[in-house]
Each structure stands twice: as C-alpha cells, then as structure tokens.
Scaffold this active site. Structure first.
Site, short mmCIF file in Angstrom:
data_model
loop_
_atom_site.label_atom_id
_atom_site.label_comp_id
_atom_site.label_asym_id
_atom_site.label_seq_id
_atom_site.Cartn_x
_atom_site.Cartn_y
_atom_site.Cartn_z
CB THR A 387 52.58 -57.49 37.94
OG1 THR A 387 53.16 -58.46 38.81
CG2 THR A 387 51.16 -57.85 37.68
CB THR A 405 52.47 -61.12 36.99
OG1 THR A 405 53.75 -60.83 37.51
CG2 THR A 405 51.96 -62.39 37.65
CD GLU A 426 54.00 -65.05 39.23
OE1 GLU A 426 54.02 -64.16 40.08
OE2 GLU A 426 54.17 -64.83 38.01
#
Ligand code: GLY
Length: 578
Positions: A387, A405, A426
C-alpha cells in the site's frame, strides 16, 4: 454520521448528510458539484506542505501548487504520479480511501475495489472446501475492479481548482519520458520478479527496470494521456476498459467491461470522534481502520491511570498496548465488512461507554488468555502490508489524507495487456473462508465474505485531526493490519509523550492483533532485542520479526506553520512549499 458526541455535532451531521446523499459515480461527464471557493480565500497558513512516498510525487505537488492548485489538485497529481514512479503500490489498478477537510468540513471518498460481478463466495476454495494457496494473491482472479481513477475523478471534479488535464500532466510526463529508478524500487522489482515468475506477465513490463536507469512506460503513458483527455470515462467505458477486460477474456480473471462500467466511488460519512481536545476525522467501513483507531485512542485514554509513569516503549507499555489491541482486533474480526452489504455496528463499536467497558477488561499485569478475548458486542480477518499513503495541506487550510493500494507490492503481478496497468490482488482482503487467516495473518467472518460488487474489508486509515476547526495533523501509512496500530502509536508519541514530529515518526513501533496468540511483532527498522526483548518475553509474550516497517507520511500544523515528515523507513519526501 458516525458521531461519538451526537449532540455536539448534530449541525455538522445535517450539513454533511446533504452532501453525502449526492449519488456518486465515475460517470462520463464531470459530476455537477459546485466548486469550492476554498482556493479563492486568503491564505491561513505560511505554506502548503506534502509528505509523500517519493520525490517525483513531491515535485508534481510543488508544480501544482505553483500553478495555483489546492490540496485536492495536488493530491490527485500525487496519486497519478505515484502510479508511474512508485509502481509497487501507487496505482490506477487498485483502490483506496481519501479523507478530506475542505473549507472547514470533513468528507470521505471510498474508491475501494469491488468484487467482480461473477465473483462467488467460495471462488478461492477447492472441491474439499480448502483455500487454494495463492489464487487470491497472484494472477487475474486476485484482482478486484479498480477504483482509483473514479476516486480521483470524484475528488477533483468536486473540489479541485485546476483543470483535470493540468493535474494529470506530471504523471503523463513521467510515464512518457521516464524517471530514474532508485535502489528500493529496483530491489522490490527484483523480489516481485521472483515471486511472480511463471505465474503472471509481470516481467514483460517490469523485467528491464534497473537501479539508476531511466524507466519509460509507453503503454501507461498512452492510458494516462487518454484519461487526461477523456476523464474517468476512458478507464471505465472506453479503450482502457476494453483493454483491461480483454486481458481477462482468456479465462485468467473475472473483470469484464460491465464490471468497469458499473463501478462507483462512494462519498461516505467519515468516522468523527472527539479525543483529547481534537476531533478525529477518519475512515469508515469498509475500512476497519477508523473504528480501530478510535477504539485504541479512547481505550488508552480510559486507562490513563494505568499508563501514568509508564515509559514509552517499555515492557509495561508494550503489554498495556497489546491488551488494548487484542480487544480491538477481536471486534474487527467479527463485525466489520462492506457497509453496503452488512450492517456494521459503527455507533456501538465507537460508543464511549462500550469502549470504557472494554478498557475495564484489560489485565494490567499479564496477557489475557487469547481464548478469553471475545468480540465485545456478542457473537467472528484479512490483508498485504504494502500500500502507500500521502498527506497534503494547502495554504488555505484544506487537507487531504489519502491511502491507496494494490495490496501486495505490484499487486497480483498481472499487467493488463497494452496498458502498463498493474492490477491489484485485493480479493485477498476478503475472508476466503471464515476463520482462516489471510496474508496478514488476520481472520474474518461472514461480514467480509465474497459477494459480487462487494468491497473487501481494509485497514487503510487516512486520518485528519482538527482542533477548533483547524487542521492539526494529517497522517497515514501503509501496513495492512499494522496501519491503525502504527498511526495510534505515532499519535501517542506526539500528544501523550510530546515528541517532536520527526521523533514521533522515527520511534520504534510494534504490533499485536490477537492472533497469533500473545505475539508481539517488531519491525526491522528498530528491532525489539536485548534487555527489552527479555523483559517482554518474561511477561508471557512471544516476539516475532515482521518484514515490513510502515511508511508514515505526516503533516503537523502548529499555529499557522506546517511541519511535514516522511517516515525514515521509506524513500518518501516531506516538503514545505511556499
Ligand atoms: N490491502 C490492505 C488494506 O486494504 O488494508
């Protein structure tokens, strides 16, 4: 409005609610927001300031301020620049959160990635119900639908002063003409090449990147030029959308053009809380970070008598903080997820009486057995530490705190063909299977299970503190589940121990998150060793090194003068810009 002191702030709540009801989306044309008058007011600070992850983004911000831009213009320029010059975490292939303080009012944009339309709850499980190792981390299936371009478009359309094209210009230039790769980026690139070897097309785009050598990204330059000319529409409904969708058409991932067309960034109510004479403005769900930060700060305040005379980072300090953290992480695992899918009990979790009750459970001398620490509201977390964060204030007193991120460094390792866009991983921030830890070692519940269009639980905690209506601190960091415990420690260093900003950021940091049991993680930058280690172990803790140290970017304002510090752990730059 998640108000901790409802009576006191009801007027603000009403005003803000009016804004927040405005439906948001990337849409083809600019949202019809009336532009703020912020940048036409007289300056209230001696200078603007930034704390950012690299020098190129600091230069971009300086250029934008020179051209008359405000904090949002600078923030958007920084975000796009980092997508080029800090490709391991800066991005347009991921998502994030932006906390803003504009013209004396707080705002928050959630541009977190969403699960694709065809995502399913068990997509990362095999036929026997076991988690398939690596599938949520590498390759196209790991990628959620990116939100960064939509988020930046929303922010700039509503609050920016300059033209969209003007704020994109530095990023376009760095992608087209190149930038010199530094040692840290080259090292991270080499590590990523090994990690993604044989799994993704990462090396086709980044294999040639070398320390000290100019690195150009012509595909990314073409994408950024189109976005600069056409706005977010290109990314979500134009040629770039076509290229991203095409890169998955071979069945290597789930993102389709419909996913991109339907993506929306959302204006949400930030978490607001009063603490120690400051108002905290921070990230609401789908971040766990804002609730976590408020719980940490208030629980510590409730335990002031126990902290009296306890030296910073002494064994007793580490113990008391760990006791607080394990209760916060028990709640995180049970109650937090995407508020559009799951009713997160924000008011209860941040209620003063509830936090005081949790504080009273803290064992002042020895670690409470892990099994005895239950979620506080009754009857069960996931995230990579990488991130990146940046903090911005302008001379008109506006502030942006932005954390975004692609999850791990270089995300899923997939570069959408013909775009140079690194896609995130993610999907690993969802709970692939309740109770099974993700890459951060945190477990989750059904609140964070995978559903189409749902946003995975995050720990990103872009935070602003104000005092008497004026910005006092802008702060954030990468670090996955370590994010809000890191910010918490720096805030303690600043306001409880009265350390100067640079020292507060440079101090040793540690982390506990309930599981693994009684484990205190230390960082390579300032390891816990020697006598300190022995004494902490004697209290019943296990010490464990973690590879990552965080990268706090902070601006503190005393009176009219900003002071900015970039964490010595990273390659960031802090700059005061006249
Ligand atoms: N991917 C890290 C976070 O969202 O907290």
């Amino acid at each position: 409005m998640k108000l901790i002191n409802r009576a006191k702030f009801s007027a603000t709540a009403l005003t803000l609610a009016a804004w927040l009801l405005v439906p948001a989306g990337f849409v083809a044309s600019a949202p019809a927001y009336a532009k703020t008058s912020a940048a036409t007011r007289p300056a209230v600070l001696t200078a603007s300031a930034v704390a950012v992850a690299d020098k190129y983004s600091a230069d971009a911000a300086a250029q934008i301020f020179k051209e008359g831009g405000n904090a949002v213009d600078a923030a958007v320029a920084i975000a796009f620049t980092l997508a080029v010059t800090y490709p391991e975490a800066g991005n347009i292939g991921g998502g994030g959160f932006m906390t803003l303080y504009m013209d004396g009012k707080p705002y928050f944009i959630d541009y977190r990635e969403r699960a694709p339309l065809s995502a399913t709850k068990n997509m990362f499980l095999d036929s026997e119900g076991n988690v398939i190792k690596g599938k949520s981390l590498y390759g196209g299936f790991a990628a959620g639908v990116p939100g960064t371009v939509a988020g930046m478009w929303e922010a700039q359309s509503r609050f920016g002063k300059l033209k969209w094209k003007q704020v994109l210009a530095p990023a376009v230039r760095y992608a087209r003409d190149g930038f010199i790769v530094d040692e840290q980026l080259a090292r991270r690139r080499a590590e990523a090449s090994k990690e993604f070897d044989g799994k993704t097309n990462f090396d086709t785009y980044f294999g040639e990147m070398k320390e000290g050598v100019n690195f150009k990204q012509p595909d990314l330059a073409a994408v950024l030029t189109r976005i600069s000319n056409q706005g977010a529409k290109d990314f979500y409904d134009g040629k770039t959308a076509d290229l991203i969708a095409a890169s998955m058409q071979d069945g290597s991932g789930l993102i389709t053009k419909a996913d991109l067309q339907q993506y929306k960034a959302v204006w949400r109510e930030p978490i607001l809380a009063d603490w120690n004479g400051y108002r905290i403005i921070t990230a609401p769900p789908p971040s766990s970070g804002g609730i976590g930060l408020v719980q940490l700060l208030k629980m510590k305040a409730d335990l002031a008598p126990a902290f009296k005379g306890v030296t910073l980072n002494s064994p007793q300090y580490v113990h008391l903080i760990a006791e607080i953290e394990k209760r916060v992480f028990a709640d995180r695992a049970q109650y937090l997820g995407d508020p559009d899918f799951y009713k997160v009990p924000v008011a209860q979790l941040t209620n003063d009486a509830y936090i005081a009750k949790r504080a009273a459970e803290v064992n002042l001398t020895t670690p409470t057995p892990t099994a005895d620490v239950k979620p506080g509201l009754g009857t069960s977390m996931p995230e990579k530490a990488e991130t990146t964060h940046f903090s911005v204030v302008d001379k008109w007193g506006n502030a942006v705190s932005n954390t975004y991120t692609i999850n791990g460094y270089f995300g899923s390792g997939v570069v959408a063909k013909g775009t140079g866009i690194v896609l995130n991983d993610e999907m690993d921030d969802f709970s692939a299977k309740p109770g099974v830890a993700n890459m951060f070692g945190v477990v989750g519940s059904d609140a964070n299970s995978i559903e189409p269009k749902k946003r995975p639980l995050s720990s990103m905690t872009p935070t602003i503190l104000t005092q008497d209506g004026k910005v006092a601190l802008v702060i954030g960091t990468p670090g996955g589940s370590r994010i809000f415990t890191s910010i918490f420690q720096v805030i303690n260093n600043l306001y409880d121990f009265k350390l100067p900003l640079a020292q507060a950021v440079g101090e040793m940091r540690f982390h506990h998150q309930l599981l693994p049991a009684d484990t205190i993680f230390w960082e390579p930058y300032k390891p816990i060793d020697g006598e300190l280690a022995k004494q902490i172990e004697a209290k019943g803790y296990v010490l464990k090194g973690q590879g990552f140290s965080g990268d706090i970017q902070a601006i503190k304002i005393d009176g009219k003068t900003p002071d900015a510090v970039s964490d010595p752990r990273g390659r960031g730059v802090a700059r005061i810009i006249q």
